[in-house]
Design a protein around this motif. Structure first.
Motif, PDB file in Angstrom:
ATOM      1  N   PRO A  75      37.507 -21.052 -51.428  1.00  0.00           N
ATOM      2  CA  PRO A  75      37.566 -19.963 -50.445  1.00  0.00           C
ATOM      3  C   PRO A  75      36.787 -18.723 -50.857  1.00  0.00           C
ATOM      4  CG  PRO A  75      39.714 -21.001 -50.627  1.00  0.00           C
ATOM      5  CD  PRO A  75      38.852 -21.600 -51.709  1.00  0.00           C
ATOM      6  N   ASP A  76      36.755 -18.411 -52.144  1.00  0.00           N
ATOM      7  CA  ASP A  76      36.040 -17.213 -52.577  1.00  0.00           C
ATOM      8  C   ASP A  76      34.534 -17.417 -52.668  1.00  0.00           C
ATOM      9  OD1 ASP A  76      36.375 -18.949 -54.740  1.00  0.00           O
ATOM     10  OD2 ASP A  76      36.314 -17.331 -56.209  1.00  0.00           O
ATOM     11  N   ARG A  77      34.054 -18.627 -52.393  1.00  0.00           N
ATOM     12  CA  ARG A  77      32.618 -18.884 -52.424  1.00  0.00           C
ATOM     13  C   ARG A  77      32.013 -19.068 -51.035  1.00  0.00           C
ATOM     14  NH1 ARG A  77      33.191 -22.997 -57.457  1.00  0.00           N
ATOM     15  NH2 ARG A  77      33.048 -21.444 -59.156  1.00  0.00           N
ATOM     16  N   VAL A  78      32.804 -18.924 -49.983  1.00  0.00           N
ATOM     17  CA  VAL A  78      32.246 -19.130 -48.646  1.00  0.00           C
ATOM     18  C   VAL A  78      31.171 -18.089 -48.329  1.00  0.00           C
ATOM     19  CG1 VAL A  78      34.305 -20.277 -47.748  1.00  0.00           C
ATOM     20  CG2 VAL A  78      34.092 -17.790 -47.551  1.00  0.00           C
ATOM     21  N   GLY A  79      31.226 -16.933 -48.978  1.00  0.00           N
ATOM     22  CA  GLY A  79      30.190 -15.929 -48.773  1.00  0.00           C
ATOM     23  C   GLY A  79      28.852 -16.322 -49.343  1.00  0.00           C
ATOM     24  N   ASP A  80      28.833 -17.392 -50.168  1.00  0.00           N
ATOM     25  CA  ASP A  80      27.582 -17.872 -50.762  1.00  0.00           C
ATOM     26  C   ASP A  80      26.948 -18.997 -49.965  1.00  0.00           C
ATOM     27  OD1 ASP A  80      27.845 -16.044 -52.786  1.00  0.00           O
ATOM     28  OD2 ASP A  80      28.630 -17.454 -54.260  1.00  0.00           O
ATOM     29  N   LEU A  81      27.562 -19.387 -48.856  1.00  0.00           N
ATOM     30  CA  LEU A  81      26.944 -20.410 -48.017  1.00  0.00           C
ATOM     31  C   LEU A  81      25.664 -19.850 -47.410  1.00  0.00           C
ATOM     32  CD1 LEU A  81      30.054 -21.937 -46.203  1.00  0.00           C
ATOM     33  CD2 LEU A  81      29.000 -22.609 -48.370  1.00  0.00           C
ATOM     34  N   VAL A  82      24.628 -20.680 -47.372  1.00  0.00           N
ATOM     35  CA  VAL A  82      23.310 -20.212 -46.955  1.00  0.00           C
ATOM     36  C   VAL A  82      22.834 -20.964 -45.720  1.00  0.00           C
ATOM     37  CG1 VAL A  82      22.690 -19.612 -49.324  1.00  0.00           C
ATOM     38  CG2 VAL A  82      22.121 -21.886 -48.436  1.00  0.00           C
ATOM     39  N   GLY A  83      21.703 -20.533 -45.192  1.00  0.00           N
ATOM     40  CA  GLY A  83      21.125 -21.216 -44.046  1.00  0.00           C
ATOM     41  C   GLY A  83      20.869 -20.273 -42.892  1.00  0.00           C
ATOM     42  N   PRO A  84      20.163 -20.752 -41.863  1.00  0.00           N
ATOM     43  CA  PRO A  84      19.785 -19.898 -40.731  1.00  0.00           C
ATOM     44  C   PRO A  84      20.958 -19.368 -39.930  1.00  0.00           C
ATOM     45  CG  PRO A  84      19.322 -22.195 -40.252  1.00  0.00           C
ATOM     46  CD  PRO A  84      19.643 -22.116 -41.714  1.00  0.00           C
ATOM     47  N   GLN A  92      21.860 -17.425 -58.195  1.00  0.00           N
ATOM     48  CA  GLN A  92      21.712 -17.106 -56.779  1.00  0.00           C
ATOM     49  C   GLN A  92      21.972 -18.343 -55.911  1.00  0.00           C
ATOM     50  OE1 GLN A  92      21.191 -13.927 -55.655  1.00  0.00           O
ATOM     51  NE2 GLN A  92      21.462 -13.455 -57.829  1.00  0.00           N
ATOM     52  N   PRO A  93      22.717 -18.195 -54.798  1.00  0.00           N
ATOM     53  CA  PRO A  93      22.965 -19.343 -53.918  1.00  0.00           C
ATOM     54  C   PRO A  93      21.651 -19.910 -53.381  1.00  0.00           C
ATOM     55  CG  PRO A  93      24.382 -17.495 -53.343  1.00  0.00           C
ATOM     56  CD  PRO A  93      23.362 -16.964 -54.307  1.00  0.00           C
ATOM     57  N   ALA A  94      21.502 -21.225 -53.476  1.00  0.00           N
ATOM     58  CA  ALA A  94      20.276 -21.876 -53.018  1.00  0.00           C
ATOM     59  C   ALA A  94      20.532 -22.900 -51.923  1.00  0.00           C
ATOM     60  CB  ALA A  94      19.571 -22.554 -54.193  1.00  0.00           C
ATOM     61  N   GLY A  95      21.775 -23.318 -51.763  1.00  0.00           N
ATOM     62  CA  GLY A  95      22.085 -24.315 -50.748  1.00  0.00           C
ATOM     63  C   GLY A  95      23.532 -24.743 -50.836  1.00  0.00           C
ATOM     64  N   VAL A 136      22.489 -27.844 -46.328  1.00  0.00           N
ATOM     65  CA  VAL A 136      21.552 -26.784 -45.970  1.00  0.00           C
ATOM     66  C   VAL A 136      20.941 -26.168 -47.227  1.00  0.00           C
ATOM     67  CG1 VAL A 136      21.285 -24.592 -44.745  1.00  0.00           C
ATOM     68  CG2 VAL A 136      22.948 -26.264 -43.933  1.00  0.00           C
ATOM     69  N   MET A 137      19.642 -25.875 -47.159  1.00  0.00           N
ATOM     70  CA  MET A 137      18.941 -25.198 -48.258  1.00  0.00           C
ATOM     71  C   MET A 137      18.333 -23.913 -47.750  1.00  0.00           C
ATOM     72  SD  MET A 137      19.536 -27.207 -50.723  1.00  0.00           S
ATOM     73  CE  MET A 137      18.680 -26.089 -51.832  1.00  0.00           C
ATOM     74  N   THR A 138      18.055 -23.006 -48.680  1.00  0.00           N
ATOM     75  CA  THR A 138      17.373 -21.774 -48.333  1.00  0.00           C
ATOM     76  C   THR A 138      16.017 -21.750 -49.041  1.00  0.00           C
ATOM     77  OG1 THR A 138      17.598 -19.360 -48.253  1.00  0.00           O
ATOM     78  CG2 THR A 138      18.347 -20.450 -50.265  1.00  0.00           C
ATOM     79  N   PRO A 139      14.978 -21.110 -48.475  1.00  0.00           N
ATOM     80  CA  PRO A 139      13.687 -21.007 -49.157  1.00  0.00           C
ATOM     81  C   PRO A 139      13.888 -20.353 -50.520  1.00  0.00           C
ATOM     82  CG  PRO A 139      13.493 -20.308 -46.884  1.00  0.00           C
ATOM     83  CD  PRO A 139      14.969 -20.457 -47.166  1.00  0.00           C
ATOM     84  N   PRO A 140      13.098 -20.735 -51.565  1.00  0.00           N
ATOM     85  CA  PRO A 140      11.948 -21.655 -51.489  1.00  0.00           C
ATOM     86  C   PRO A 140      12.304 -23.112 -51.736  1.00  0.00           C
ATOM     87  CG  PRO A 140      12.073 -20.708 -53.671  1.00  0.00           C
ATOM     88  CD  PRO A 140      13.221 -20.095 -52.892  1.00  0.00           C
ATOM     89  N   TYR A 141      13.570 -23.489 -51.567  1.00  0.00           N
ATOM     90  CA  TYR A 141      14.011 -24.837 -51.903  1.00  0.00           C
ATOM     91  C   TYR A 141      14.135 -25.770 -50.712  1.00  0.00           C
ATOM     92  CZ  TYR A 141      15.398 -21.793 -55.694  1.00  0.00           C
ATOM     93  OH  TYR A 141      15.394 -20.838 -56.680  1.00  0.00           O
ATOM     94  N   ALA A 142      13.950 -25.250 -49.499  1.00  0.00           N
ATOM     95  CA  ALA A 142      14.198 -26.038 -48.293  1.00  0.00           C
ATOM     96  C   ALA A 142      13.383 -27.324 -48.243  1.00  0.00           C
ATOM     97  CB  ALA A 142      13.923 -25.191 -47.058  1.00  0.00           C
TER      98      ALA A 142
END
Length: 218
Positions: free
Chosen positions: A9-18, A66-69, A101-107
């Motif tokens: 629950p404390d990591r939901v803020g690290d979810l990434v994506g559009p 840093q969150p990457a995906g 889901v991934m975030t740039p530059p890893y997408a």
């Protein structure tokens, strides 16, 4: 440093994506009204509920802190949006790959495949025989960004279980992917070696050889 940490629950803020934070799969509007709570609150409650019933519903990937995906996986009974798809499984205990889901530059670098592999590995820990997912074909209209594409899933070993012109359900038999841990570590090392400014961390083995590793924290 590269890490795959359980979703809490404390990591939901690290979810990434559009669309992050996104509650597409976790909610279905009722009578035209959506849940009035903030998405992060809804997600935290969902994670807590699934964890109590089944276990952490996914993993978050971090690169140098840093969150990457992220990848989400849960029994079908906890994926409310499945009810909106004609190909949803009839068994509420069916283990579902929700999204990856991934975030740039890893997408485009292959880490999304690693996340799917980690989801399959967690499924194996729960003695699941298979992992299923409702995905989108090019014909899908107004496809949500959290719905995975069929072509990607077929590349990583999924096969169509119940066909549909737009949203088929795919399945992977987990007995065919028993070497996921080593494959995931090697894949992460290869992908990150191509990312500018990111250097693999060598891991020395008893035989004296070294290779970059990914930390899989329970």
């Amino acid at each position: 440093m590269r890490e795959l940490r359980p979703l809490t629950p404390d990591r939901v803020g690290d979810l990434v994506g559009p669309c992050a934070p996104c509650t597409f799969w976790q909610t279905v509007p009722r009578n035209g009204h959506s849940d009035p709570r903030e998405p992060l609150e809804q997600l935290a409650d969902w994670v807590e509920t699934v964890t109590a019933d089944w276990g952490p519903p996914g993993r978050v990937a971090y690169v140098d802190g840093q969150p990457a995906g992220h990848v989400l996986v849960a029994p079908a009974r906890h994926v409310a949006r499945l009810a909106a798809f004609a190909t949803s499984p009839s068994d509420p205990s069916t283990l579902m790959l929700v999204t990856a889901v991934m975030t740039p530059p890893y997408a485009g670098g292959g880490l999304r495949k690693v996340l799917v592999q980690s989801a399959a590995k967690d499924a194996l820990r729960h003695r699941a025989r298979s992992l299923e997912v409702v995905a989108a074909r090019p014909l899908a209209v107004s496809r949500h960004s959290c719905v995975l594409d069929v072509a990607f899933l077929e590349k990583v070993g999924f096969r169509v279980e119940r066909d549909h012109p737009a949203y088929p359900r795919l399945r992977i038999e987990l007995r065919t992917v028993v070497t996921l841990r080593d494959e995931a570590a090697a894949a992460v090392a290869r992908v990150l070696a191509r990312v500018p400014g990111v250097r693999p961390v060598p891991e020395t083995h008893p035989n004296g050889s070294s290779h970059a590793s990914v930390t899989d924290r329970a």
